[in-house]
Design an enzyme around this catalytic site. Structure first.
Site, short mmCIF file in Angstrom:
data_model
loop_
_atom_site.label_atom_id
_atom_site.label_comp_id
_atom_site.label_asym_id
_atom_site.label_seq_id
_atom_site.Cartn_x
_atom_site.Cartn_y
_atom_site.Cartn_z
N LYS A 114 0.83 -1.21 0.00
CA LYS A 114 0.00 0.00 0.00
C LYS A 114 0.85 1.25 0.00
CE LYS A 114 -4.56 -1.38 1.53
NZ LYS A 114 -5.61 -1.24 2.52
N LYS A 196 -4.19 -11.08 -7.29
CA LYS A 196 -5.48 -11.40 -6.65
C LYS A 196 -6.56 -10.39 -7.09
CE LYS A 196 -5.27 -8.73 -2.50
NZ LYS A 196 -5.67 -8.43 -1.18
N LYS A 199 -10.47 -4.87 -4.93
CA LYS A 199 -11.42 -3.76 -5.10
C LYS A 199 -10.75 -2.57 -5.78
CE LYS A 199 -13.47 -4.74 -0.65
NZ LYS A 199 -13.32 -4.43 0.76
P1 TYM Z 1 -10.78 -6.62 2.96
O1 TYM Z 1 -11.84 -5.61 3.15
O2 TYM Z 1 -9.67 -6.30 2.02
O3 TYM Z 1 -11.40 -7.99 2.48
C1 TYM Z 1 -12.48 -8.62 3.17
C2 TYM Z 1 -12.25 -10.12 3.16
O4 TYM Z 1 -12.14 -10.60 1.81
C3 TYM Z 1 -10.97 -11.38 1.67
N1 TYM Z 1 -10.46 -11.21 0.29
C4 TYM Z 1 -10.24 -12.22 -0.56
N2 TYM Z 1 -10.40 -13.54 -0.44
C5 TYM Z 1 -10.11 -14.29 -1.50
N3 TYM Z 1 -9.67 -13.79 -2.70
C6 TYM Z 1 -9.51 -12.46 -2.86
N4 TYM Z 1 -9.09 -11.98 -4.03
C7 TYM Z 1 -9.79 -11.61 -1.76
N5 TYM Z 1 -9.73 -10.27 -1.58
C8 TYM Z 1 -10.14 -10.05 -0.32
C9 TYM Z 1 -10.00 -10.82 2.70
O5 TYM Z 1 -9.01 -11.76 3.03
C10 TYM Z 1 -10.93 -10.51 3.85
O6 TYM Z 1 -11.14 -11.66 4.62
N6 TYM Z 1 -7.83 -6.07 6.99
C11 TYM Z 1 -9.07 -6.65 6.50
C12 TYM Z 1 -10.28 -6.13 7.27
C13 TYM Z 1 -10.23 -6.35 8.74
C14 TYM Z 1 -10.34 -7.58 9.42
C15 TYM Z 1 -10.31 -7.26 10.80
C16 TYM Z 1 -10.45 -8.90 8.98
C17 TYM Z 1 -10.14 -5.37 9.69
N7 TYM Z 1 -10.17 -5.93 10.92
C18 TYM Z 1 -10.35 -8.27 11.78
C19 TYM Z 1 -10.50 -9.88 9.98
C20 TYM Z 1 -10.47 -9.57 11.33
C21 TYM Z 1 -9.25 -6.28 5.06
O7 TYM Z 1 -8.72 -5.30 4.58
O8 TYM Z 1 -10.17 -7.03 4.38
#
Ligand code: TYM
Length: 334
Positions: A114, A196, A199
């Site tokens: 990032k 991957k 968004k």
């Molecule tokens: P975020 O918002 O990027 O994504 C949400 C969830 O989607 C999963 N994910 C994917 N899984 C498979 N293939 C992909 N291409 C893909 N892109 C995203 C992510 O692994 C995630 O599970 N840091 C986290 C948010 C967060 C969080 C937490 C998660 C904040 N606090 C506490 C778990 C526990 C994030 O940015 O997810």
């Protein structure tokens, strides 16, 4: 909470959730509700580590919350809340940041990625992002955290922080474990299958949004990048086959078939026919979500009341951990 295991997870409201979010995490969020005590959060505080347009962010927080309900998160039995509505998260994050090393945060791959991408805004929040994530998880004493593969490192640091704190003060936190789905822990981009699905991808054909209409979904899958071959066969670890491997994994996850069954079903058929089938299966899967979303999003009063209820329920749980931790470190309690 009863003796059931506790689940916590979060999603950033940075744009409409996509197929990777759904297959990697959200599908499990829904499935785990019957067996476990689940707490899920729309993590708005994490989202502002990257600049957001205020009006758009507000809309996306509500959209993400409503979409989670539309996917089947039941706000009666599961705690669903917006992270910023519960101040305990930032409170615990501050405290935990005093038990987290500069070195270990510097090694986080998401921070490195990032800060490369947003070189004009490498802020302290981006650096301490994993500490807030650790606070999210540890506040609820979560046993399991359903996430995609990209969150593995953040789960490891959450555990490391918890172990360190427990070693100093005695048992304060449950050690959480990542719960990553087999086969779909990392859904790849449709246009660059070695990256991957994300968004933030600027190519609109790379990513399937949960709210894309049927024609858009099918069109994006038809354009999905594959290779010059023609056989629908999964080749583990073969970089040249990343595109077809990804499509096979998606089809298997969406239909509940195994990879072998998928290969058999499409034996003798070409990539074109297969891409169409994957597109239609994904569109069919999201159709009820889109319809339910339209219904839920139309009733703003209900949505706000669910958020308020979620915030209250989450605070009730997180207050217990916060109180215990403040006592352990020696803060004077009134
Ligand atoms: P975020 O918002 O990027 O994504 C949400 C969830 O989607 C999963 N994910 C994917 N899984 C498979 N293939 C992909 N291409 C893909 N892109 C995203 C992510 O692994 C995630 O599970 N840091 C986290 C948010 C967060 C969080 C937490 C998660 C904040 N606090 C506490 C778990 C526990 C994030 O940015 O997810």
């Amino acid at each position: 909470m009863e003796n059931k295991k506790i689940i916590f997870s979060g999603i950033q409201p940075t744009s409409t959730p996509h197929l990777g979010n759904y297959l990697g995490a959200l599908k499990n969020w829904v499935a785990m509700q019957d067996e476990y005590e689940c707490v899920y959060s729309v993590v708005d505080l994490h989202a502002v580590t990257v600049r957001q347009e205020p009006a758009k962010l507000r809309g996306q927080i509500a959209e993400t919350y409503a979409l989670l309900m539309a996917m089947g998160i039941d706000t009666e039995k599961t705690v669903l809340f917006v992270q910023g509505h519960n101040p305990h998260h930032t409170q615990l994050a501050w405290l935990l940041s005093c038990y987290t090393g500069f070195g270990e945060l510097s090694r986080m791959t998401q921070f490195k990625d990032k800060s490369e991408k947003h070189s004009e805004n490498i802020n302290a929040g981006l650096f301490t992002y994993p500490v807030l994530q650790a606070a999210d998880i540890l506040l609820y004493q979560a046993d399991l955290v359903p996430v995609g593969e990209d969150q593995k490192q953040h789960l490891e640091i959450s555990r490391d922080i918890a172990v360190r704190f427990n070693n100093i003060y005695g048992e304060a936190f449950t050690l959480p474990q990542a719960h990553i789905p087999l086969g779909c822990g990392k859904v790849m981009s449709l246009s660059e299958p070695r990256r991957k699905m994300s968004k933030s991808d600027e190519n609109p054909h790379a990513c399937i949004s949960v709210l894309d209409d049927r024609d858009t979904v099918v069109r994006k899958f038809k354009r999905a990048v594959t290779d010059s071959g023609s056989e629908i066969v999964y080749r583990e670890g073969d970089d040249l086959k990343a595109g077809i491997n990804n499509l096979i994994s998606i089809y298997a996850a969406v239909t509940g078939k195994t990879v072998a069954e998928t290969e058999k079903e499409f034996s003798g058929k070409g990539y074109g026919e297969f891409k169409l089938a994957v597109g239609e299966a994904v569109a069919d899967m999201f159709k009820p979500v889109r319809e339910e979303y339209a219904r839920i999003a139309a009733d703003k009063t209900h949505l706000i009341s669910r958020m308020r209820d979620g915030a209250e329920k989450s605070m009730k749980i997180s207050a217990k951990t916060l109180k215990k931790v403040c006592k352990k470190v020696g803060f004077l309690q009134l």
